[in-house]
Scaffold this motif. Structure first.
Motif, PDB file in Angstrom:
ATOM      1  N   HIS A  32       0.850  -1.204   0.000  1.00  0.00           N
ATOM      2  CA  HIS A  32       0.000   0.000   0.000  1.00  0.00           C
ATOM      3  C   HIS A  32       0.883   1.251   0.000  1.00  0.00           C
ATOM      4  CE1 HIS A  32      -3.388  -2.605   1.007  1.00  0.00           C
ATOM      5  NE2 HIS A  32      -2.588  -3.176   1.901  1.00  0.00           N
ATOM      6  N   ASP A  79       0.582   4.119  -1.099  1.00  0.00           N
ATOM      7  CA  ASP A  79      -0.091   5.406  -0.949  1.00  0.00           C
ATOM      8  C   ASP A  79      -0.719   5.605   0.432  1.00  0.00           C
ATOM      9  OD1 ASP A  79      -1.815   3.301  -1.555  1.00  0.00           O
ATOM     10  OD2 ASP A  79      -3.342   4.629  -2.379  1.00  0.00           O
ATOM     11  N   ARG A  80      -0.543   4.615   1.337  1.00  0.00           N
ATOM     12  CA  ARG A  80      -1.138   4.694   2.667  1.00  0.00           C
ATOM     13  C   ARG A  80      -0.067   4.564   3.743  1.00  0.00           C
ATOM     14  NH1 ARG A  80      -5.076   0.276   3.393  1.00  0.00           N
ATOM     15  NH2 ARG A  80      -5.609   1.438   5.271  1.00  0.00           N
ATOM     16  N   ALA A 102       0.145  10.097   8.779  1.00  0.00           N
ATOM     17  CA  ALA A 102      -1.072  10.295   7.985  1.00  0.00           C
ATOM     18  C   ALA A 102      -1.568  11.730   8.083  1.00  0.00           C
ATOM     19  CB  ALA A 102      -2.162   9.341   8.446  1.00  0.00           C
ATOM     20  N   GLU A 106      -8.150   8.553   8.027  1.00  0.00           N
ATOM     21  CA  GLU A 106      -8.841   7.516   7.250  1.00  0.00           C
ATOM     22  C   GLU A 106      -7.893   6.734   6.340  1.00  0.00           C
ATOM     23  OE1 GLU A 106     -11.403  10.124   5.248  1.00  0.00           O
ATOM     24  OE2 GLU A 106     -12.590  10.566   7.008  1.00  0.00           O
ATOM     25  N   THR A 107      -6.766   7.317   6.004  1.00  0.00           N
ATOM     26  CA  THR A 107      -5.863   6.656   5.058  1.00  0.00           C
ATOM     27  C   THR A 107      -4.860   5.731   5.732  1.00  0.00           C
ATOM     28  OG1 THR A 107      -4.224   8.444   5.080  1.00  0.00           O
ATOM     29  CG2 THR A 107      -6.015   8.604   3.462  1.00  0.00           C
ATOM     30  N   GLN A 108      -4.667   5.876   7.026  1.00  0.00           N
ATOM     31  CA  GLN A 108      -3.670   5.056   7.716  1.00  0.00           C
ATOM     32  C   GLN A 108      -4.126   3.610   7.818  1.00  0.00           C
ATOM     33  OE1 GLN A 108      -3.628   6.942  11.541  1.00  0.00           O
ATOM     34  NE2 GLN A 108      -4.765   5.286  12.479  1.00  0.00           N
TER      35      GLN A 108
END
Length: 68
Positions: free
Chosen positions: A17, A19-20, A27, A31-33
């Protein structure tokens, strides 16, 4: 010093991942973590991989002897 399991888990998650972020500290948006479930899962993957590496002979390779 960072735990080898945690370090490998972070690297595996980053590979899968890119992009996360792994943690909330990295972060911009929570929400993206990685979720707690994802972090737990990747730690399990890391433990298994480290245990597998530890079980290999020195040098990390399995040597096969062939009958002559």
């Amino acid at each position: 010093m960072i735990d080898p399991v945690e370090s490998l888990a972070m690297n595996l998650f980053s590979r899968d991942h890119p992009d996360r972020p792994w943690s909330q500290y990295d972060a911009a948006e929570s929400e993206t973590q990685a979720s707690a479930e994802e972090r737990s899962l990747y730690r399990c993957f890391a433990r298994a991989q480290l245990a597998e590496r530890a079980a290999l002979p020195r040098g990390g390779r399995i040597h096969v002897l062939h009958a002559q």
